[in-house]
Design a protein around this motif. Structure first.
Motif, PDB file in Angstrom:
ATOM      1  N   ARG A  13       0.868  -1.319   0.262  1.00  0.00           N
ATOM      2  CA  ARG A  13       0.120  -0.274   0.457  1.00  0.00           C
ATOM      3  C   ARG A  13       1.171   1.616   0.393  1.00  0.00           C
ATOM      4  N   ALA A  14       1.999   1.440   0.754  1.00  0.00           N
ATOM      5  CA  ALA A  14       2.429   2.449   1.016  1.00  0.00           C
ATOM      6  C   ALA A  14       3.206   2.458  -0.346  1.00  0.00           C
ATOM      7  N   PHE A  15       3.457   1.872  -0.461  1.00  0.00           N
ATOM      8  CA  PHE A  15       4.629   1.501  -2.243  1.00  0.00           C
ATOM      9  C   PHE A  15       4.080   2.477  -3.152  1.00  0.00           C
ATOM     10  N   ASN A  16       2.510   2.012  -3.605  1.00  0.00           N
ATOM     11  CA  ASN A  16       1.274   2.540  -4.143  1.00  0.00           C
ATOM     12  C   ASN A  16       1.242   4.044  -3.687  1.00  0.00           C
ATOM     13  N   PHE A  17       0.727   4.557  -2.775  1.00  0.00           N
ATOM     14  CA  PHE A  17       0.874   5.555  -2.440  1.00  0.00           C
ATOM     15  C   PHE A  17       1.167   6.287  -2.193  1.00  0.00           C
ATOM     16  N   ALA A  18       3.526   5.688  -2.087  1.00  0.00           N
ATOM     17  CA  ALA A  18       4.225   6.832  -2.537  1.00  0.00           C
ATOM     18  C   ALA A  18       4.164   7.075  -4.383  1.00  0.00           C
ATOM     19  N   HIS A  19       3.894   5.570  -4.985  1.00  0.00           N
ATOM     20  CA  HIS A  19       3.923   6.144  -6.199  1.00  0.00           C
ATOM     21  C   HIS A  19       3.138   7.317  -7.090  1.00  0.00           C
TER      22      HIS A  19
ATOM     23  N   LEU B 137      -7.226   2.370  -3.739  1.00  0.00           N
ATOM     24  CA  LEU B 137      -6.425   2.083  -4.553  1.00  0.00           C
ATOM     25  C   LEU B 137      -7.211   1.151  -5.424  1.00  0.00           C
ATOM     26  N   SER B 138      -8.881   0.660  -4.988  1.00  0.00           N
ATOM     27  CA  SER B 138      -9.798  -0.134  -5.941  1.00  0.00           C
ATOM     28  C   SER B 138     -11.003   0.672  -4.910  1.00  0.00           C
ATOM     29  N   ALA B 139     -12.461   0.421  -6.132  1.00  0.00           N
ATOM     30  CA  ALA B 139     -13.499   0.739  -5.885  1.00  0.00           C
ATOM     31  C   ALA B 139     -13.888   0.325  -4.366  1.00  0.00           C
TER      32      ALA B 139
END
Length: 266
Positions: free
Chosen positions: A217-223, A240-242
């Protein structure tokens, strides 16, 4: 006029720092840098970078121009002070052998990329590729990304670097994802290294998810932030999803209240 010249010089220096990337490769032993193999590695797939120009070898320092950037590789015939490596090595959950491998190193290479014409992410991508070339062609035992700070095994760094693009940033190489277990059994994750891109750090506090899920999750938020800029305002929600929504808060860090971070809350 002197004041304005001084301020202009300060601005130029600040711009240079933003366009300067630094990292280090630890070595099992000090040997001259393999210029030919190193430059050939950069021109092979998947990157196929332009041929290096203006090569200069002065003692243990190799410098050249690559894709419009000035690259300097300096062989240091001594280890990195252990005080710099101890914390990142201890926190390297992704590399259990980090402490033993890094403690044994005898020398290191300082890799510097100065790219006035590039943005920060492009500079870091080029630095990543040069570091991978050094790690692949020397007696490397580890890679130290000081702005994380984070350490990685050479083979892991090289393989991740090969998969890297503007659309797939190597955040596991650039950022430290620091995990801690709370007394109630929950986990807290904090990033370190976002500040080098001009962003606040991320914190996910007292989460009941598995550590691997938190890191993902942190990776995706940072990206998302590096892709879109500082668009997440205090009180915004993101998913990150509906099916999921997370609230973003700008609050003092749980670890260091003098710093404001993005707190991600369920």
């Amino acid at each position: 006029m002197g004041f304005f010249r001084k301020k202009s010089a300060e601005v130029d220096a600040a711009k240079s720092r933003r366009n300067l990337g630094l990292a280090m490769v630890t070595l099992d032993r000090a040997r001259p840098l393999p210029e030919g193999a190193l430059l050939a590695f950069l021109q092979d797939p998947p990157w196929e970078l332009p041929r290096a120009k203006e090569l200069r070898q002065e003692g243990d320092t190799l410098s050249f121009e690559l894709d419009g950037a000035a690259v300097t590789l300096s062989l240091m015939r001594a280890p990195i002070p252990w005080g710099d490596l101890e914390g990142p090595a201890r926190g390297a959950w992704h590399w259990p052998e980090a402490t033993g491998k890094l403690k044994a190193h005898q020398a290191h290479v300082i890799v510097a990329v100065l790219a006035p014409g590039m943005d920060r992410i492009s500079t870091m991508l080029l630095l990543t590729r040069v570091v991978a070339a050094v790690a692949a062609t020397t007696d490397a035992s580890g890679v130290y990304w000081g702005e994380g700070p984070v350490v990685n095994a050479p083979d892991d760094f090289i393989e991740e670097a090969k998969r890297t693009s503007r659309e797939r940033l190597p955040l596991y190489l650039w950022l430290a994802f620091q995990l801690s277990r709370n007394p109630d059994g929950t986990f807290t994750l904090a990033t370190s290294g976002m500040r080098s891109f001009g962003f606040m750090e991320l914190e996910l506090v007292a989460m009941r998810e598995k550590p691997a899920t938190l890191v993902d999750r942190a990776f995706n938020f940072a990206h998302y932030l590096l892709d879109h800029g500082p668009v997440l305002k205090d009180g915004d929600t993101i998913g990150l999803s509906a099916q999921e929504r997370f609230r973003i808060r700008h609050v003092p860090s749980a670890a260091d209240p003098t710093r404001t971070v993005y707190r991600i809350e369920l």
